[in-house]
Design a protein around this motif. Structure first.
Motif, PDB file in Angstrom:
ATOM      1  N   VAL A  58       3.657 -14.739  12.632  1.00 56.68           N
ATOM      2  CA  VAL A  58       3.402 -13.364  12.203  1.00 56.68           C
ATOM      3  C   VAL A  58       3.465 -13.326  10.688  1.00 56.68           C
ATOM      4  CG1 VAL A  58       4.307 -11.004  12.180  1.00 56.68           C
ATOM      5  CG2 VAL A  58       4.317 -12.308  14.302  1.00 56.68           C
ATOM      6  N   VAL A  59       2.477 -12.701  10.057  1.00 60.76           N
ATOM      7  CA  VAL A  59       2.468 -12.537   8.608  1.00 60.76           C
ATOM      8  C   VAL A  59       2.925 -11.121   8.279  1.00 60.76           C
ATOM      9  CG1 VAL A  59       1.073 -12.525   6.511  1.00 60.76           C
ATOM     10  CG2 VAL A  59       0.635 -14.229   8.295  1.00 60.76           C
ATOM     11  N   VAL A  60       3.928 -11.004   7.423  1.00 61.90           N
ATOM     12  CA  VAL A  60       4.443  -9.699   7.005  1.00 61.90           C
ATOM     13  C   VAL A  60       4.072  -9.486   5.547  1.00 61.90           C
ATOM     14  CG1 VAL A  60       6.464  -8.207   6.832  1.00 61.90           C
ATOM     15  CG2 VAL A  60       6.374  -9.966   8.619  1.00 61.90           C
ATOM     16  N   LEU A  61       3.226  -8.500   5.290  1.00 59.37           N
ATOM     17  CA  LEU A  61       2.832  -8.175   3.917  1.00 59.37           C
ATOM     18  C   LEU A  61       3.898  -7.288   3.292  1.00 59.37           C
ATOM     19  CD1 LEU A  61      -0.967  -7.270   4.336  1.00 59.37           C
ATOM     20  CD2 LEU A  61       0.090  -9.533   4.034  1.00 59.37           C
ATOM     21  N   THR A  62       4.441  -7.728   2.150  1.00 63.11           N
ATOM     22  CA  THR A  62       5.465  -6.946   1.460  1.00 63.11           C
ATOM     23  C   THR A  62       5.163  -6.801  -0.029  1.00 63.11           C
ATOM     24  OG1 THR A  62       6.796  -8.975   1.345  1.00 63.11           O
ATOM     25  CG2 THR A  62       7.344  -7.406   3.080  1.00 63.11           C
ATOM     26  N   ALA A 101      -6.371 -17.543  11.102  1.00 62.30           N
ATOM     27  CA  ALA A 101      -7.255 -17.019  12.136  1.00 62.30           C
ATOM     28  C   ALA A 101      -7.263 -15.498  12.118  1.00 62.30           C
ATOM     29  CB  ALA A 101      -6.804 -17.510  13.511  1.00 62.30           C
ATOM     30  N   PRO A 102      -8.409 -14.869  12.415  1.00 60.81           N
ATOM     31  CA  PRO A 102      -8.483 -13.403  12.410  1.00 60.81           C
ATOM     32  C   PRO A 102      -7.628 -12.740  13.479  1.00 60.81           C
ATOM     33  CG  PRO A 102     -10.535 -14.370  13.210  1.00 60.81           C
ATOM     34  CD  PRO A 102      -9.718 -15.490  12.656  1.00 60.81           C
ATOM     35  N   ARG A 140      -9.848  -4.541   8.712  1.00 60.30           N
ATOM     36  CA  ARG A 140     -11.214  -5.028   8.475  1.00 60.30           C
ATOM     37  C   ARG A 140     -11.319  -6.530   8.708  1.00 60.30           C
ATOM     38  NH1 ARG A 140     -14.780  -1.746   5.600  1.00 60.30           N
ATOM     39  NH2 ARG A 140     -13.881   0.179   4.765  1.00 60.30           N
ATOM     40  N   LEU A 141     -10.210  -7.242   8.484  1.00 63.10           N
ATOM     41  CA  LEU A 141     -10.234  -8.699   8.509  1.00 63.10           C
ATOM     42  C   LEU A 141      -9.454  -9.301   9.669  1.00 63.10           C
ATOM     43  CD1 LEU A 141      -9.636  -9.363   4.702  1.00 63.10           C
ATOM     44  CD2 LEU A 141     -11.796  -8.920   5.877  1.00 63.10           C
ATOM     45  N   PHE A 142      -8.476  -8.558  10.194  1.00 63.27           N
ATOM     46  CA  PHE A 142      -7.611  -9.088  11.245  1.00 63.27           C
ATOM     47  C   PHE A 142      -7.542  -8.094  12.404  1.00 63.27           C
ATOM     48  CE2 PHE A 142      -6.376 -11.107   7.314  1.00 63.27           C
ATOM     49  CZ  PHE A 142      -6.257 -12.444   7.686  1.00 63.27           C
ATOM     50  N   SER A 143      -7.513  -8.641  13.610  1.00 65.90           N
ATOM     51  CA  SER A 143      -7.632  -7.778  14.796  1.00 65.90           C
ATOM     52  C   SER A 143      -6.314  -7.170  15.246  1.00 65.90           C
ATOM     53  CB  SER A 143      -8.230  -8.586  15.954  1.00 65.90           C
ATOM     54  OG  SER A 143      -7.435  -9.732  16.244  1.00 65.90           O
TER      55      SER A 143
END
Length: 323
Positions: free
Chosen positions: A72-76, A94-95, A114-117
């Motif tokens: 899991v990627v967490v944007l901070t 991967a999207p 827009r880029l990831f589901s």
């Protein structure tokens, strides 16, 4: 499930350190002097409960961190840095990778979708600071923050439940919510005063009046846009007295993330994505938002010119708005 914390500043650094200390597999993505310090010395976490150094792995990019299936990627990072971060992420990921937006503002989730589901929003109530390379501070204890989350634009799934469970394991209060954006819009209204604190400092009656003007404009614009927002009373009840911020030795100067942007001299500030969101919605729906526009412009100039916090007298700002 491993967590890749993308943007290891105040929120990301504290979150990553606490997850790592709780036994969760964590990789940080940082940059510049902060990245070098964490790599060489570990990440120092300071709080009212004391200080500790956490040997959490740190990398300079998503490609270097190696986002793998099941991670899991967490944007901070701050919202102004999200577009570039997403471009870097899509080139090596991967999207279908879950992307969790633990950020202020309400535009990051749409950019990510827009880029990831699989995109998730987090309502971040998390007093933290980062003003020195290799060091982050959690200002609240024993609960460091509230991190409710849900799938964007709505819903709760197994990933949301798993992420909330990991946050809880790390000491946060976190509930999965199927209406997370209603909560994030309430936080947006709260954050409209961030730029005022950065420009004028705290403790001024005039600064408080400016903040009230900003929030009143925000409420009017969101109502005109037909956006459903959690009411203030419900939000206050959710927070209750969970966040407690006693003073501690070495505590960084007070103020929120916008103050920290000026203190670090980054050259940018989040105002375009906080006050600017209200300005944009106001323009789209025919509701003027002159107070938010003025504060947004002044904050952007202050960041660009690397001015110190408190460079604008609150009385002068209030007079300009009354003219």
């Amino acid at each position: 499930m491993a967590f890749v914390i993308y943007g290891a500043g105040a929120v990301g650094g504290v979150l990553g350190a606490r997850l790592h200390s709780a036994g969760v597999d964590v990789r940080l993505i940082a940059r510049g002097a902060h990245l070098s310090a964490v790599r060489s010395r570990g990440l120092r976490l300071e709080s009212p409960e004391g200080a500790t150094t956490v040997p959490v792995p740190a990398y300079g990019s998503p490609a270097e961190a190696g986002v793998e299936p099941g991670d899991v990627v967490v944007l901070t990072m701050k919202s102004q840095d999200t577009p570039a971060a997403l471009e870097a992420l899509r080139s090596s990921t991967a999207p279908s990778t879950p992307v969790v937006c633990a950020q202020n503002g309400v535009a990051n989730e749409r950019l990510a979708l827009r880029l990831f589901s699989h995109v998730y929003g987090v309502c971040v109530m998390f007093p933290a600071a980062h003003v020195e390379p290799g060091v982050v501070q959690a200002r609240s204890a024993p609960v460091p923050g509230l991190l409710d989350l849900g799938r964007y634009p709505a819903g709760v799934d197994e990933t949301a439940l798993s992420v909330a469970a990991a946050f809880t394991k790390a000491g946060f209060v976190s509930e999965p919510r199927d209406d997370i954006m209603r909560w994030k819009y309430r936080k947006l209204v709260m954050n409209l005063g961030n730029a005022v604190t950065a420009l004028c400092g705290t403790g001024s009656g005039s600064a408080a009046q400016v903040t009230e003007l900003l929030r009143a404009e925000g409420e009017a614009v969101l109502a005109a846009a037909g956006i459903d927002v959690v009411d203030d009373e419900t939000d206050r009840a959710r927070r209750g007295d969970l966040l407690r911020t006693p003073a501690f030795e070495g505590q960084a100067p007070g103020g929120g993330s916008s103050v920290q942007s000026l203190l670090r001299g980054t050259g940018t500030i989040e105002a375009d994505h906080l006050n600017g969101e209200i300005v944009l919605l106001g323009r789209l729906h025919g509701v003027p938002a002159p107070a938010n526009e003025l504060v947004r412009q002044l904050a952007v100039v202050a960041a660009r010119d690397r001015r110190a916090p408190g460079s604008v007298p609150a009385d002068d700002l209030l007079a300009r708005l009354a003219a």
